[in-house]
Design an enzyme around this catalytic site. Structure first.
Site, PDB file in Angstrom:
ATOM      1  N   TYR A  53      28.639  28.053  14.082  1.00  0.00           N
ATOM      2  CA  TYR A  53      29.595  26.827  14.495  1.00  0.00           C
ATOM      3  C   TYR A  53      30.670  26.241  13.432  1.00  0.00           C
ATOM      4  CZ  TYR A  53      27.507  26.720  18.954  1.00  0.00           C
ATOM      5  OH  TYR A  53      27.012  26.776  20.360  1.00  0.00           O
ATOM      6  N   ARG A  56      33.501  28.318  13.640  1.00  0.00           N
ATOM      7  CA  ARG A  56      34.335  28.209  14.495  1.00  0.00           C
ATOM      8  C   ARG A  56      35.242  27.179  14.347  1.00  0.00           C
ATOM      9  NH1 ARG A  56      31.040  28.235  19.874  1.00  0.00           N
ATOM     10  NH2 ARG A  56      33.173  28.049  20.695  1.00  0.00           N
ATOM     11  N   GLN A  86      35.806  22.978  29.480  1.00  0.00           N
ATOM     12  CA  GLN A  86      34.666  23.236  28.768  1.00  0.00           C
ATOM     13  C   GLN A  86      34.783  23.785  27.535  1.00  0.00           C
ATOM     14  OE1 GLN A  86      32.690  26.292  31.825  1.00  0.00           O
ATOM     15  NE2 GLN A  86      35.010  26.021  32.331  1.00  0.00           N
ATOM     16  N   ASN A  87      36.253  23.545  27.000  1.00  0.00           N
ATOM     17  CA  ASN A  87      36.367  24.069  25.385  1.00  0.00           C
ATOM     18  C   ASN A  87      35.860  23.138  24.531  1.00  0.00           C
ATOM     19  OD1 ASN A  87      37.447  26.362  26.759  1.00  0.00           O
ATOM     20  ND2 ASN A  87      39.346  25.472  26.299  1.00  0.00           N
ATOM     21  N   HIS A 104      31.424  20.400  27.364  1.00  0.00           N
ATOM     22  CA  HIS A 104      30.621  21.230  26.606  1.00  0.00           C
ATOM     23  C   HIS A 104      30.605  20.544  25.056  1.00  0.00           C
ATOM     24  CE1 HIS A 104      30.398  24.540  29.748  1.00  0.00           C
ATOM     25  NE2 HIS A 104      29.913  23.191  30.166  1.00  0.00           N
ATOM     26  N   GLY A 177      41.925  29.665  32.959  1.00  0.00           N
ATOM     27  CA  GLY A 177      41.006  30.364  31.902  1.00  0.00           C
ATOM     28  C   GLY A 177      39.686  30.195  32.097  1.00  0.00           C
ATOM     29  N   GLU A 205      42.569  37.643  35.379  1.00  0.00           N
ATOM     30  CA  GLU A 205      41.616  38.328  35.993  1.00  0.00           C
ATOM     31  C   GLU A 205      40.982  37.693  37.280  1.00  0.00           C
ATOM     32  OE1 GLU A 205      41.805  41.217  33.030  1.00  0.00           O
ATOM     33  OE2 GLU A 205      40.407  41.367  34.573  1.00  0.00           O
TER      34      GLU A 205
HETATM   35  N1  APR Z   1      45.172  32.746  30.259  1.00  0.00           N
HETATM   36  C1  APR Z   1      44.308  32.252  31.232  1.00  0.00           C
HETATM   37  N2  APR Z   1      42.885  32.896  31.359  1.00  0.00           N
HETATM   38  C2  APR Z   1      42.731  33.864  30.515  1.00  0.00           C
HETATM   39  C3  APR Z   1      43.526  34.145  29.447  1.00  0.00           C
HETATM   40  C4  APR Z   1      44.874  33.683  29.500  1.00  0.00           C
HETATM   41  N3  APR Z   1      45.694  34.092  28.456  1.00  0.00           N
HETATM   42  N4  APR Z   1      42.610  35.175  28.583  1.00  0.00           N
HETATM   43  C5  APR Z   1      41.595  35.156  29.427  1.00  0.00           C
HETATM   44  N5  APR Z   1      41.397  34.434  30.266  1.00  0.00           N
HETATM   45  C6  APR Z   1      40.333  34.322  31.203  1.00  0.00           C
HETATM   46  C7  APR Z   1      39.449  35.420  31.243  1.00  0.00           C
HETATM   47  O1  APR Z   1      39.885  36.385  32.339  1.00  0.00           O
HETATM   48  C8  APR Z   1      37.898  34.626  31.957  1.00  0.00           C
HETATM   49  O2  APR Z   1      37.957  34.500  33.299  1.00  0.00           O
HETATM   50  O3  APR Z   1      39.603  33.296  30.732  1.00  0.00           O
HETATM   51  C9  APR Z   1      38.256  33.341  31.061  1.00  0.00           C
HETATM   52  C10 APR Z   1      37.324  33.171  29.919  1.00  0.00           C
HETATM   53  O4  APR Z   1      36.028  33.251  30.467  1.00  0.00           O
HETATM   54  P1  APR Z   1      34.881  32.946  29.319  1.00  0.00           P
HETATM   55  O5  APR Z   1      34.985  33.636  28.221  1.00  0.00           O
HETATM   56  O6  APR Z   1      33.555  33.059  30.377  1.00  0.00           O
HETATM   57  O7  APR Z   1      34.852  31.428  28.951  1.00  0.00           O
HETATM   58  P2  APR Z   1      34.611  29.958  29.961  1.00  0.00           P
HETATM   59  O8  APR Z   1      34.862  30.350  31.427  1.00  0.00           O
HETATM   60  O9  APR Z   1      35.426  29.164  29.019  1.00  0.00           O
HETATM   61  O10 APR Z   1      32.812  29.945  29.600  1.00  0.00           O
HETATM   62  C11 APR Z   1      32.542  29.016  30.049  1.00  0.00           C
HETATM   63  O11 APR Z   1      30.292  29.524  29.043  1.00  0.00           O
HETATM   64  O12 APR Z   1      29.470  30.422  27.080  1.00  0.00           O
HETATM   65  C12 APR Z   1      29.687  29.230  27.751  1.00  0.00           C
HETATM   66  O13 APR Z   1      30.031  26.937  26.728  1.00  0.00           O
HETATM   67  C13 APR Z   1      30.463  28.136  26.805  1.00  0.00           C
HETATM   68  O14 APR Z   1      32.304  26.843  27.874  1.00  0.00           O
HETATM   69  C14 APR Z   1      31.763  28.059  27.777  1.00  0.00           C
HETATM   70  C15 APR Z   1      31.258  28.441  29.098  1.00  0.00           C
END
Ligand code: APR
Length: 237
Positions: A53, A56, A86-87, A104, A177, A205
């Protein structure tokens, strides 16, 4: 118009901040999420969790908000905007967004894992990522931990309550995202849909939410968000 943004790690991807689950670049590709983001992992090896952490935290000093963060911040001129994220980074705030709710937690606040006292003390420097760093100790003998929500922990009540209200009162919800698989955060777009509130997804995606939202844009956040409010009438018909 009331706009509620529900953002995940993809919101910060174009700032150079790795997401969690993107296969090649995701943070989880390099570490075991449960080992590094759970209270069990913290109990077993706090020095590993603390090092991850801290890295990060420091990494955030070398990145900046992108056009997507700036677009959301600019929406304040003309709309009542609430950001539910969630960020744990501070890029929405650094771009100028107000009314930001961190479901989070945050990389920028710390507390004792025993008495809960907020920690404002010095942080050890970290010129580059290392595997272990001993966390500071609180006067009560507890260890200082990041104020983030680990798997299995409760979300901060105030942030959750404000987020539910911001979704329920929205004229449109924009989910950007996020892989939409981590609950309860992933339940917020579902709440909007259940209340007849249009939901727009921005994600290059497909996600489990994509076939249920009003409109799913296969675009990145920095590309889609700058002109999105102007596109709403055409998108929502
Ligand atoms: N613009 C928009 N979306 C994007 C981009 C971009 N440039 N690049 C990637 N993505 C998308 C990916 O396709 C994916 O669906 O962002 C998403 C990221 O997903 P995760 O990595 O799972 O992140 P997140 O959804 O925020 O995770 C949720 O999980 O690990 C825990 O606590 C952590 O807050 C986090 C939670």
């Amino acid at each position: 118009m009331r706009v509620t943004v529900l953002s995940g790690a993809g919101m910060s991807a174009e700032s150079g901040v790795p997401t969690f689950r993107d296969v090649e670049t995701g943070l989880w590709a390099k570490v075991d999420p449960y080992e590094i983001s759970s209270s069990d992992g913290w109990r077993r090896h706090p020095e590993k969790v603390w090092a991850w952490y801290l890295w990060r935290h420091y990494m955030m000093k070398s990145v900046a908000p992108n056009d997507g963060h700036r677009a959301v911040a600019a929406w304040h001129d003309g709309a009542d905007v609430h950001v539910v994220t969630q960020n744990v980074d501070d890029l929405h705030e650094r771009a100028g967004s107000r009314q930001v709710y961190h479901l989070h937690g945050s990389l920028f606040s710390f507390r004792c894992d025993r008495c809960g006292l907020a920690y404002h003390g010095a942080l050890p420097a970290m010129p580059e990522p290392v595997d272990t760093v001993e966390p500071p100790m609180c006067a009560c003998g507890g260890l200082i931990r990041p104020d983030v929500v680990w798997f299995g922990e409760q979300l901060p009540t105030a942030a959750w309550d404000r987020s539910v209200e911001a979704v329920s009162r929205a004229d449109v919800a924009i989910v950007v995202g996020t892989s939409s698989i981590v609950y309860p955060a992933a339940g917020l777009p579902e709440l909007a849909l259940a209340e007849g509130i249009p939901v727009i997804e921005v994600n290059p995606e497909e996600t489990p939410l994509s076939d249920r939202v009003t409109v799913s844009l296969r675009e990145t956040s920095a590309t889609a968000l700058p002109g999105l409010l102007q596109r709403l009438p055409a998108l929502l018909g």
